[in-house]
Scaffold this active site. Structure first.
Site, short mmCIF file in Angstrom:
data_model
loop_
_atom_site.label_atom_id
_atom_site.label_comp_id
_atom_site.label_asym_id
_atom_site.label_seq_id
_atom_site.Cartn_x
_atom_site.Cartn_y
_atom_site.Cartn_z
N GLY A 8 34.05 39.70 42.22
CA GLY A 8 35.34 39.55 42.90
C GLY A 8 36.34 40.60 42.47
N ASP A 13 42.79 38.82 41.85
CA ASP A 13 42.65 38.59 40.41
C ASP A 13 41.70 39.59 39.76
OD1 ASP A 13 44.16 36.42 41.05
OD2 ASP A 13 42.79 34.91 40.24
N SER A 84 37.82 32.36 49.38
CA SER A 84 38.95 31.68 48.72
C SER A 84 40.03 31.20 49.67
CB SER A 84 39.56 32.62 47.68
OG SER A 84 40.38 33.58 48.32
N SER A 125 39.88 25.78 40.39
CA SER A 125 41.12 25.80 41.18
C SER A 125 41.82 24.45 41.20
CB SER A 125 40.77 26.21 42.61
OG SER A 125 41.83 25.90 43.49
N GLU A 127 42.98 23.28 43.73
CA GLU A 127 42.56 22.62 44.98
C GLU A 127 41.59 21.48 44.70
OE1 GLU A 127 43.13 23.07 48.64
OE2 GLU A 127 44.95 23.57 47.56
N TYR A 149 36.46 24.08 50.83
CA TYR A 149 36.71 24.97 49.69
C TYR A 149 36.89 24.16 48.40
CZ TYR A 149 39.34 27.96 46.47
OH TYR A 149 39.76 28.63 45.35
P1 NAP Z 1 40.46 36.88 46.68
O1 NAP Z 1 41.57 37.88 46.63
O2 NAP Z 1 40.15 36.19 47.96
O3 NAP Z 1 39.14 37.61 46.13
C1 NAP Z 1 37.88 37.05 46.32
C2 NAP Z 1 36.84 38.06 45.87
O4 NAP Z 1 35.53 37.52 46.08
C3 NAP Z 1 36.87 39.39 46.66
O5 NAP Z 1 36.65 40.45 45.74
C4 NAP Z 1 35.70 39.24 47.60
O6 NAP Z 1 35.18 40.47 48.04
C5 NAP Z 1 34.72 38.54 46.67
N1 NAP Z 1 33.57 37.97 47.37
C6 NAP Z 1 33.56 37.08 48.38
N2 NAP Z 1 32.30 36.81 48.76
C7 NAP Z 1 31.48 37.53 47.96
C8 NAP Z 1 30.07 37.69 47.85
N3 NAP Z 1 29.24 37.04 48.65
N4 NAP Z 1 29.58 38.53 46.91
C9 NAP Z 1 30.42 39.20 46.08
N5 NAP Z 1 31.77 39.11 46.14
C10 NAP Z 1 32.28 38.28 47.07
O7 NAP Z 1 40.70 35.73 45.60
P2 NAP Z 1 41.69 35.72 44.33
O8 NAP Z 1 42.99 35.18 44.75
O9 NAP Z 1 41.61 37.01 43.62
O10 NAP Z 1 40.99 34.57 43.46
C11 NAP Z 1 39.97 34.88 42.51
C12 NAP Z 1 39.16 33.62 42.24
O11 NAP Z 1 40.02 32.60 41.74
C13 NAP Z 1 38.48 33.01 43.46
O12 NAP Z 1 37.29 32.41 43.03
C14 NAP Z 1 39.46 31.94 43.93
O13 NAP Z 1 38.78 30.93 44.64
C15 NAP Z 1 39.97 31.46 42.59
N6 NAP Z 1 41.31 30.90 42.56
C16 NAP Z 1 42.36 31.60 43.08
C17 NAP Z 1 43.63 31.08 42.99
C18 NAP Z 1 44.82 31.83 43.53
O14 NAP Z 1 45.88 31.20 43.70
N7 NAP Z 1 44.73 33.13 43.76
C19 NAP Z 1 43.84 29.86 42.33
C20 NAP Z 1 42.75 29.19 41.80
C21 NAP Z 1 41.48 29.73 41.90
P3 NAP Z 1 35.77 41.21 49.35
O15 NAP Z 1 36.92 42.04 48.87
O16 NAP Z 1 34.61 42.01 49.77
O17 NAP Z 1 36.18 40.16 50.33
O1 F7E Z 2 48.76 27.75 51.36
C1 F7E Z 2 51.09 25.89 53.54
C2 F7E Z 2 49.65 25.42 53.50
O2 F7E Z 2 47.02 29.39 52.01
C3 F7E Z 2 49.74 27.14 50.55
C4 F7E Z 2 44.11 29.87 47.41
O3 F7E Z 2 44.31 30.95 46.54
O4 F7E Z 2 45.58 28.47 46.11
C5 F7E Z 2 45.37 29.01 47.40
O5 F7E Z 2 45.18 27.96 48.35
C6 F7E Z 2 50.45 26.04 51.32
C7 F7E Z 2 49.51 25.06 52.03
O6 F7E Z 2 47.22 28.63 49.58
C8 F7E Z 2 51.29 28.29 56.24
O7 F7E Z 2 49.44 24.34 54.40
C9 F7E Z 2 52.38 26.53 55.60
O8 F7E Z 2 49.97 23.74 51.83
O9 F7E Z 2 48.93 30.12 50.50
P1 F7E Z 2 47.97 29.08 50.91
P2 F7E Z 2 46.36 27.32 49.22
O10 F7E Z 2 45.74 26.71 50.40
O11 F7E Z 2 47.21 26.46 48.35
C10 F7E Z 2 44.52 27.66 45.60
C11 F7E Z 2 44.90 27.20 44.21
C12 F7E Z 2 43.19 28.30 45.70
O12 F7E Z 2 42.32 28.09 44.88
C13 F7E Z 2 42.90 29.05 46.95
O13 F7E Z 2 41.82 29.95 46.78
O14 F7E Z 2 51.24 26.65 52.34
N1 F7E Z 2 51.39 26.75 54.70
N2 F7E Z 2 52.34 27.48 56.56
C14 F7E Z 2 50.70 27.82 55.07
N3 F7E Z 2 49.63 28.44 54.51
C15 F7E Z 2 49.15 29.54 55.12
N4 F7E Z 2 48.10 30.20 54.55
N5 F7E Z 2 49.69 30.03 56.28
C16 F7E Z 2 50.77 29.44 56.89
O15 F7E Z 2 51.25 29.89 57.92
#
Ligand code: NAP
Ligand code: F7E
Length: 327
Positions: A8, A13, A84, A125, A127, A149
């Protein structure tokens, strides 16, 4: 020089973690999957950087992971790859499970077979808490996921705990609440709003369509959160940690902060579009990071308003420079 393997690395991240670990003097191997359009804008600055290797592969292919770990022999592995984006997990639940759930098992099997001494970080996460059973959420709060997810992340979390308990792997699970940044993908609500606000500021559009404005999230800053990941793999024993700020805000408050940072009145520019509502919503999340503070000495450095202002400023800069591919 210790070697570290990051899945990733092209994501939000992964790119910050690579920056951090390179600055700490580690040799970084980042897994990059094949795409038709490989801009990989978050890691452009790392291509050819000293100590950094970008390698081709895919999380869904156990033979590929096994071969790469055998060749590289890393000391640390951070599994950040996932599908994600929560709404897409209803569009493609099986594809989501293949990467976000089974992909974790591929990593653990490869580690177990190649070198059970590799220290593993799993990106779990908030989630997983979904329809929350208690507030604030801690490491002990039961899960109630609300999307394919979230369910996939629960599998990833429990299989990590199980491999720790079954095989004695050093496998830590970070239960991270939402974290955002200038490198956040455009589909996530914070960046969607800061980018729209920047375009509205420059007269390129007038409205942005959103879904549920009442939903609340505990939003932190991604560079702070990758620091916590690194601390987790440098403890004496692997454990699970909640990483959060302990403060939450609604999407409405996010709009106020983002538009306010650019001297705009958010209420004139937001419209509601039901297409952005979810089949099952996670209404509110709030984490308690007390364990991380006590055991890791970790605390967030960047507050919500400061982070949103940084994101809005970065998007305004992009709009002014005509950069359209950093999405
Ligand atoms: P992100 O920006 O969506 O990055 C996801 C990464 O996974 C990208 O590098 C993507 O590659 C790669 N990937 C997807 N499918 C793959 C595959 N089949 N083989 C190899 N790589 C693959 O996510 P992020 O926000 O950095 O989050 C990092 C991790 O933390 C994820 O596991 C996410 O679910 C978790 N997480 C995120 C949050 C948050 O708020 N950001 C919170 C809790 C947990 P491409 O660039 O090619 O798409
Ligand atoms: O939505 C509301 C939506 O898509 C946040 C991922 O990184 O964090 C992320 O998941 C909130 C939700 O993030 C729109 O309904 C309103 O309640 O930014 P989001 P997420 O779904 O919380 C967790 C921790 C992860 O692990 C995930 O990978 O915002 N919302 N209006 C909207 N959300 C989106 N995307 N677009 C809208 O127009």
């Amino acid at each position: 020089m210790d070697r570290v393997f990051i899945t990733g690395v092209t994501g939000q991240d992964g790119s910050y973690l690579a920056d951090l670990l390179l600055s700490e003097g580690l040799e970084v191997f980042g897994l990059v999957r094949r795409k038709a359009d490989a801009t990989n804008w978050r890691i452009r600055h790392l291509d050819g950087a000293e100590g950094c290797h970008l390698i081709d592969g895919d999380l869904t292919d156990l033979s590929c992971l096994t071969r790469l770990l055998t060749e590289i022999r890393p000391r640390y592995l951070f599994n950040l790859a996932a599908q994600s984006f929560v709404p897409f997990s209803w569009d493609a639940p099986l594809a989501t499970a293949e990467v976000t759930a089974t992909g974790v098992l591929n990593v653990l099997e490869a580690v177990r077979n190649v070198d059970p001494g590799i220290r593993v970080y799993q990106a779990s996460s908030s989630e997983m808490f979904g329809k929350v059973r208690e507030t604030p959420q801690t490491e002990e709060t039961p899960f109630y996921p609300r999307s394919p997810y979230g369910v996939s992340k629960c599998f990833g979390h429990y299989i990590t705990v199980n491999y720790r308990e079954s095989y004695g792997l050093f496998a830590a699970s970070g239960i991270l609440f939402n974290h955002e940044s200038e490198r956040r993908g455009l589909a996530f609500v914070t960046r969607k709003v800061t980018y729209a606000a920047a375009r509205i500021k420059r007269g390129l559009q007038d409205k942005v369509a959103l879904g549920n404005l009442d939903s609340a999230r505990d939003w932190g800053y991604a560079p702070d959160y990758v620091r916590a990941m690194w601390l987790m793999l440098n403890q004496d024993a692997p454990e699970d940690y909640v990483i959060a700020t302990g403060v939450n805000h609604t999407v409405r408050e996010l709009c106020e902060a983002a538009f306010g940072a650019l001297d705009l009145d958010w209420s004139k520019h937001i419209e509601i579009d039901e297409r952005f509502l979810r089949p099952a919503e996670v209404n509110t999340l709030l984490g308690n990071p007390a364990k991380a503070k006590l055991q890791l000495g970790w605390e967030p450095a960047t507050g919500f308003a400061q982070m949103i202002a940084k994101m809005a400023a970065a998007d305004l800069k992009r709009v002014d420079a005509g950069i359209t591919w950093e999405i």
